[in-house]
Design a protein around this motif. Sequence first.
Motif, PDB file in Angstrom:
ATOM      1  N   PHE A  49       0.830  -1.204   0.000  1.00  0.00           N
ATOM      2  CA  PHE A  49       0.000   0.000   0.000  1.00  0.00           C
ATOM      3  C   PHE A  49       0.870   1.263   0.000  1.00  0.00           C
ATOM      4  CE2 PHE A  49      -2.516   3.197   2.468  1.00  0.00           C
ATOM      5  CZ  PHE A  49      -3.454   3.454   1.478  1.00  0.00           C
ATOM      6  N   SER A  50       1.982   1.231   0.758  1.00  0.00           N
ATOM      7  CA  SER A  50       2.851   2.413   0.818  1.00  0.00           C
ATOM      8  C   SER A  50       3.525   2.708  -0.517  1.00  0.00           C
ATOM      9  CB  SER A  50       3.921   2.218   1.903  1.00  0.00           C
ATOM     10  OG  SER A  50       4.869   1.232   1.517  1.00  0.00           O
ATOM     11  N   ARG A  51       3.631   1.662  -1.368  1.00  0.00           N
ATOM     12  CA  ARG A  51       4.252   1.843  -2.697  1.00  0.00           C
ATOM     13  C   ARG A  51       3.198   1.943  -3.799  1.00  0.00           C
ATOM     14  NH1 ARG A  51       7.620   2.816   0.335  1.00  0.00           N
ATOM     15  NH2 ARG A  51       9.798   2.155   0.398  1.00  0.00           N
ATOM     16  N   LYS A  52       1.917   2.130  -3.368  1.00  0.00           N
ATOM     17  CA  LYS A  52       0.805   2.300  -4.313  1.00  0.00           C
ATOM     18  C   LYS A  52       0.641   1.098  -5.250  1.00  0.00           C
ATOM     19  CE  LYS A  52       1.188   7.378  -4.409  1.00  0.00           C
ATOM     20  NZ  LYS A  52       0.698   7.440  -3.073  1.00  0.00           N
ATOM     21  N   MET A  53       1.005  -0.092  -4.735  1.00  0.00           N
ATOM     22  CA  MET A  53       0.838  -1.319  -5.509  1.00  0.00           C
ATOM     23  C   MET A  53      -0.583  -1.856  -5.360  1.00  0.00           C
ATOM     24  SD  MET A  53       4.519  -2.964  -4.415  1.00  0.00           S
ATOM     25  CE  MET A  53       4.339  -4.508  -5.273  1.00  0.00           C
ATOM     26  N   ILE A  54      -1.303  -1.452  -4.308  1.00  0.00           N
ATOM     27  CA  ILE A  54      -2.715  -1.781  -4.139  1.00  0.00           C
ATOM     28  C   ILE A  54      -3.433  -0.502  -3.685  1.00  0.00           C
ATOM     29  CG2 ILE A  54      -2.338  -4.218  -3.578  1.00  0.00           C
ATOM     30  CD1 ILE A  54      -2.674  -3.542  -0.641  1.00  0.00           C
ATOM     31  N   ASN A  55      -4.748  -0.405  -3.980  1.00  0.00           N
ATOM     32  CA  ASN A  55      -5.487   0.804  -3.598  1.00  0.00           C
ATOM     33  C   ASN A  55      -6.001   0.708  -2.171  1.00  0.00           C
ATOM     34  OD1 ASN A  55      -7.909  -0.709  -3.622  1.00  0.00           O
ATOM     35  ND2 ASN A  55      -8.188  -0.318  -5.820  1.00  0.00           N
ATOM     36  N   SER A  56      -6.544   1.791  -1.660  1.00  0.00           N
ATOM     37  CA  SER A  56      -6.973   1.858  -0.258  1.00  0.00           C
ATOM     38  C   SER A  56      -8.134   0.919   0.029  1.00  0.00           C
ATOM     39  CB  SER A  56      -7.358   3.293   0.103  1.00  0.00           C
ATOM     40  OG  SER A  56      -8.399   3.760  -0.735  1.00  0.00           O
ATOM     41  N   SER A  57      -9.033   0.725  -0.960  1.00  0.00           N
ATOM     42  CA  SER A  57     -10.175  -0.159  -0.756  1.00  0.00           C
ATOM     43  C   SER A  57      -9.714  -1.591  -0.508  1.00  0.00           C
ATOM     44  CB  SER A  57     -11.105  -0.106  -1.973  1.00  0.00           C
ATOM     45  OG  SER A  57     -12.164  -1.039  -1.826  1.00  0.00           O
ATOM     46  N   LEU A  58      -8.824  -2.098  -1.374  1.00  0.00           N
ATOM     47  CA  LEU A  58      -8.311  -3.454  -1.219  1.00  0.00           C
ATOM     48  C   LEU A  58      -7.473  -3.562   0.062  1.00  0.00           C
ATOM     49  CD1 LEU A  58      -7.918  -6.302  -2.264  1.00  0.00           C
ATOM     50  CD2 LEU A  58      -6.029  -5.482  -3.694  1.00  0.00           C
ATOM     51  N   TYR A  59      -6.699  -2.559   0.338  1.00  0.00           N
ATOM     52  CA  TYR A  59      -5.850  -2.547   1.534  1.00  0.00           C
ATOM     53  C   TYR A  59      -6.705  -2.691   2.799  1.00  0.00           C
ATOM     54  CZ  TYR A  59      -2.925  -0.538   5.238  1.00  0.00           C
ATOM     55  OH  TYR A  59      -2.241  -0.319   6.408  1.00  0.00           O
ATOM     56  N   ASN A  60      -7.776  -1.935   2.879  1.00  0.00           N
ATOM     57  CA  ASN A  60      -8.637  -1.979   4.068  1.00  0.00           C
ATOM     58  C   ASN A  60      -9.358  -3.320   4.203  1.00  0.00           C
ATOM     59  OD1 ASN A  60      -8.033   0.622   4.976  1.00  0.00           O
ATOM     60  ND2 ASN A  60      -9.547   1.552   3.590  1.00  0.00           N
ATOM     61  N   LYS A  61      -9.757  -3.905   3.072  1.00  0.00           N
ATOM     62  CA  LYS A  61     -10.419  -5.209   3.114  1.00  0.00           C
ATOM     63  C   LYS A  61      -9.455  -6.288   3.627  1.00  0.00           C
ATOM     64  CE  LYS A  61     -13.788  -4.400  -0.597  1.00  0.00           C
ATOM     65  NZ  LYS A  61     -14.200  -4.771  -1.982  1.00  0.00           N
ATOM     66  N   ILE A  62      -8.225  -6.243   3.129  1.00  0.00           N
ATOM     67  CA  ILE A  62      -7.234  -7.242   3.550  1.00  0.00           C
ATOM     68  C   ILE A  62      -6.923  -7.094   5.036  1.00  0.00           C
ATOM     69  CG2 ILE A  62      -4.836  -8.004   3.289  1.00  0.00           C
ATOM     70  CD1 ILE A  62      -5.042  -7.244   0.336  1.00  0.00           C
ATOM     71  N   LYS A  63      -6.727  -5.870   5.479  1.00  0.00           N
ATOM     72  CA  LYS A  63      -6.399  -5.636   6.877  1.00  0.00           C
ATOM     73  C   LYS A  63      -7.531  -6.113   7.799  1.00  0.00           C
ATOM     74  CE  LYS A  63      -3.466  -2.986   8.352  1.00  0.00           C
ATOM     75  NZ  LYS A  63      -2.130  -3.111   8.974  1.00  0.00           N
ATOM     76  N   LYS A  64      -8.759  -5.862   7.369  1.00  0.00           N
ATOM     77  CA  LYS A  64      -9.911  -6.283   8.176  1.00  0.00           C
ATOM     78  C   LYS A  64      -9.967  -7.800   8.273  1.00  0.00           C
ATOM     79  CE  LYS A  64     -14.948  -5.945   8.468  1.00  0.00           C
ATOM     80  NZ  LYS A  64     -16.192  -5.403   7.843  1.00  0.00           N
ATOM     81  N   GLU A  65      -9.744  -8.482   7.145  1.00  0.00           N
ATOM     82  CA  GLU A  65      -9.790  -9.945   7.120  1.00  0.00           C
ATOM     83  C   GLU A  65      -8.657 -10.545   7.949  1.00  0.00           C
ATOM     84  OE1 GLU A  65     -11.086 -13.742   6.316  1.00  0.00           O
ATOM     85  OE2 GLU A  65     -12.100 -11.841   5.864  1.00  0.00           O
ATOM     86  N   CYS A  66      -7.448 -10.026   7.773  1.00  0.00           N
ATOM     87  CA  CYS A  66      -6.291 -10.582   8.478  1.00  0.00           C
ATOM     88  C   CYS A  66      -6.364 -10.319   9.977  1.00  0.00           C
ATOM     89  CB  CYS A  66      -4.995  -9.990   7.927  1.00  0.00           C
ATOM     90  SG  CYS A  66      -4.559 -10.611   6.291  1.00  0.00           S
ATOM     91  N   ASN A  67      -6.846  -9.161  10.363  1.00  0.00           N
ATOM     92  CA  ASN A  67      -6.933  -8.833  11.784  1.00  0.00           C
ATOM     93  C   ASN A  67      -7.991  -9.652  12.504  1.00  0.00           C
ATOM     94  OD1 ASN A  67      -4.884  -6.983  12.130  1.00  0.00           O
ATOM     95  ND2 ASN A  67      -6.084  -5.301  11.309  1.00  0.00           N
ATOM     96  N   ALA A  68      -8.871 -10.293  11.742  1.00  0.00           N
ATOM     97  CA  ALA A  68      -9.893 -11.144  12.354  1.00  0.00           C
ATOM     98  C   ALA A  68      -9.346 -12.527  12.685  1.00  0.00           C
ATOM     99  CB  ALA A  68     -11.094 -11.276  11.427  1.00  0.00           C
TER     100      ALA A  68
END
Length: 260
Positions: free
Chosen positions: A226-245
């Motif tokens: 995400f910091s290198r703009k390789m994925i957008n914020s929408s995908l980044y937030n979805k992944i973080k939510k899934e992994c943090n669960a």
Amino acid sequence: MEFRGVIFVSFLIFQLGVNSNAFPMNDLISKLPRQPDVNFRQFGGYIDVDENVVGRSLFYYFVEAEKDPLTQPLTVWLTGGPGCSSVGDAFGSVGPFIVTKDAHGLQTNFISWNKVSNLLFIDSPIGSGWSYSNTSSDYSNGDDSTNKILLTFMQKWYEKYPVFKSKDLYLAGSSFAGHFVPNLANALLDDNKQSKQSKFNLKGLVLGNPMLRKKLGDLAKIDFFFSRKMINSSLYNKIKKECNAIDENNYFSSIKTTWS
């Protein structure tokens, strides 16, 4: 004059005895196939790590430092995987040789760590490289069993090479060695506390691209993408939510992970 001659011969025998005891000459490697000439010695062989002597041995490859090996530290290298050969990695990373481009020989590795340290590569766990056991269950390994065997290996390796017991010791490795190296460090320090004899002179750890905790590593990769703009914020937030669960202590599911 005759008495002096006896003293001289006795001194010479004593000196030869010290040298032969410091290094197991049966494990000396005279020269590897298509290897360039070098000014340091190499050793390789097995250390039996089975107290019951039913056949459980780790293979090692030891390389002297290029200059004054008896004044240089000892660095142990453990490759990750888990299950990759550390001895094999010796010819592709920090060892004295690398394979030639045509794969038909060896050439000098000009950035070898044996310019500043003696190097000990250990094929671990059981089943990696040339390490073996006559007990089939030994080929299903885990952190605890691997660490116990590595501790036994270090104790017995120093019996073979007693001159290095007093030298500074560094533990190093890559990838899953992020587990192997800290675990072994703890085992050596614990052994120091319990042993009344000579102790492991552990000075430091070196970890390259280490595997520490899988979930932590996965989340760090997503942050990097995400910091290198390789994925957008929408995908980044979805992944973080899934992994943090995911429960940090249960990310491998309830199935016991074994290494084959």
